[in-house]
Motif scaffolding. Structure first.
Motif, PDB file in Angstrom:
ATOM      1  N   GLN A 203       0.828  -1.212   0.000  1.00 60.13           N
ATOM      2  CA  GLN A 203       0.000   0.000   0.000  1.00 60.13           C
ATOM      3  C   GLN A 203       0.864   1.263   0.000  1.00 60.13           C
ATOM      4  O   GLN A 203       0.416   2.305  -0.472  1.00 60.13           O
ATOM      5  CB  GLN A 203      -0.977   0.003   1.181  1.00 60.13           C
ATOM      6  N   THR A 204       2.109   1.153   0.495  1.00 61.00           N
ATOM      7  CA  THR A 204       2.978   2.334   0.395  1.00 61.00           C
ATOM      8  C   THR A 204       3.417   2.504  -1.060  1.00 61.00           C
ATOM      9  O   THR A 204       3.616   3.626  -1.515  1.00 61.00           O
ATOM     10  CB  THR A 204       4.192   2.257   1.351  1.00 61.00           C
ATOM     11  N   VAL A 206       1.452   1.826  -3.618  1.00 56.49           N
ATOM     12  CA  VAL A 206       0.279   2.417  -4.268  1.00 56.49           C
ATOM     13  C   VAL A 206       0.269   3.928  -4.083  1.00 56.49           C
ATOM     14  O   VAL A 206       0.016   4.683  -5.027  1.00 56.49           O
ATOM     15  CB  VAL A 206      -1.029   1.805  -3.699  1.00 56.49           C
ATOM     16  N   THR A 207       0.585   4.366  -2.867  1.00 52.83           N
ATOM     17  CA  THR A 207       0.448   5.803  -2.595  1.00 52.83           C
ATOM     18  C   THR A 207       1.692   6.606  -2.939  1.00 52.83           C
ATOM     19  O   THR A 207       1.600   7.817  -3.074  1.00 52.83           O
ATOM     20  CB  THR A 207       0.074   6.058  -1.109  1.00 52.83           C
ATOM     21  N   THR A 208       2.856   5.960  -3.081  1.00 50.98           N
ATOM     22  CA  THR A 208       4.069   6.770  -3.290  1.00 50.98           C
ATOM     23  C   THR A 208       4.844   6.496  -4.580  1.00 50.98           C
ATOM     24  O   THR A 208       5.609   7.357  -5.002  1.00 50.98           O
ATOM     25  CB  THR A 208       5.069   6.635  -2.107  1.00 50.98           C
ATOM     26  N   THR A 256       9.257   3.133  -4.441  1.00 48.52           N
ATOM     27  CA  THR A 256       8.377   3.415  -3.299  1.00 48.52           C
ATOM     28  C   THR A 256       9.142   4.296  -2.309  1.00 48.52           C
ATOM     29  O   THR A 256      10.362   4.218  -2.213  1.00 48.52           O
ATOM     30  CB  THR A 256       7.971   2.070  -2.642  1.00 48.52           C
TER      31      THR A 256
END
Ligand code: DP6
Length: 339
Positions: A203-204, A206-208, A256
């Protein structure tokens, strides 16, 4: 009449993803952004016995003969809660698991672990689930576990529905489909223990990761080409696609913030050795892939195995090579014996 035994034993194997699952569109329901594709492996396995026992004060989880407490035990209990809700039972359970391979080392014990647990917990609770339902349930323990329900080559369909009804794995090709294909798992010395669960780490990304969007756009076509290459047993198409996917997975991890780096220098040397092995001939003879860990899976054909092993002898730090083939899916063991 004797009371029902309320105990069941299941075995399940890890799988190695050829098209990776990395990123969830819904974390609570374990719904991925993209469909993924894997091979369920032979020889490695988790064996799990679940016994429901009203005399226990709370759930008990024993892994490789040692009682487990903390986050791993909590994850097992939360998973048992799902089964308790489905079966309308309230009893605690004893879960006894053994792996015949090292955990949290990139050999995906969460996949075999939750696949075996899904089977054993539901069967012992008197539920009879289809493979599809077992896959949906296993997914809630660990995404990759949804694929270990089935043997051979398996596709986990991301689906579109917000409720996840259309999100489950399906068998794509039998384990015996390509008899020439072997997976050499190179166990790398000094592989660090995984600190953050993949489910969180992804999920990190996905967001970064600025590369993540492009990856999502590329995966569907790559998956279709891989499926077709496999169906045709075409090494010229298959090996490059496996490498392309692994390189992209590694790229989104490395971009990431903070960067995710799962490899050791030995892993990286192995990747370079495989590239050189392929460059030496007009036709690709092998492919590497790795998950969120340092060990490297090398797919090749039997006829190239000797030359490949010679090439790998030059790489220092490979502790062991496991020679694996596609294997069976999760299955119940007839007698609930010692796990
Ligand atoms: C890189 O579903 O196994 O192996 O439950 O946290 O262990 P955890 O995550 P999991 O993530 C799998 C990530 C991957 C790719 C894959 O197997 O598709």
């Amino acid at each position: 009449v004797a009371p029902p035994r309320r105990e069941a034993t299941f075995e399940a194997a890890p799988n190695i993803a050829l098209i990776k699952y990395w990123g969830m569109r819904d974390v609570a329901r374990g719904l991925p952004y993209n469909s993924s594709f894997s091979v369920t492996l032979d020889r490695l396995r988790t064996r799990t016995t679940v016994r429901w026992d009203p005399t226990l004060p709370s759930d008990r989880f024993v892994l490789n003969r040692a009682p487990v407490a903390g986050p791993a035990a909590d994850a097992v209990s939360r998973f048992l809660d799902l089964v308790r809700a489905m079966a309308k039972v309230t009893d605690p359970a004893q879960v006894v698991s053994t792996n015949n391979f090292p955990e949290a080392s990139g050999l995906a014990s969460s996949a075999s672990g939750f696949a075996a647990l899904a089977g054993a917990a539901t069967a012992s609770a008197g539920l009879r689930l289809s493979g599809r339902d077992l896959s949906r349930l296993a997914r809630l323990g660990s995404g990759s576990a949804s694929r270990s329900i089935f043997g051979g080559f398996v596709e986990w369909r991301a689906g579109r529905r917000p409720d996840g009804r259309d999100c489950y794995a399906v068998p794509a090709l039998r384990a015996s489909h390509w008899p020439e294909l072997v997976d050499l798992v190179l166990l790398v010395g000094g592989a660090p223990k995984k600190e953050v669960r993949s489910a969180l780490a992804m999920q990190t990304t996905v967001t970064t990761s600025p590369a993540y969007r492009a990856r999502l756009a590329a995966v569907p076509k790559r998956l279709a080409r891989l499926r077709s290459a496999l169906r045709r047993r075409d090494p010229r198409a298959f090996f490059p696609l496996v490498i392309e996917e692994c390189d992209e997975f590694r790229h989104v991890c490395e971009t990431t913030d903070p960067p995710l780096d799962y490899l050791t220098s030995t892993s990286r040397e192995t990747l370079a050795a495989i590239r050189a092995f392929n460059d030496a001939r007009a036709e690709p003879r092998a492919a590497y892939t790795h998950d969120a860990g340092a060990h490297v899976h090398v797919f090749t054909l039997r006829r190239h195995e000797r030359a490949l092993r010679e090439k790998l002898e030059a790489v220092r730090g490979i502790e062991r090579i496991l020679r694996l083939r596609p294997g069976p899916g999760a299955r119940r063991l007839a007698r609930a014996g010692q796990a």
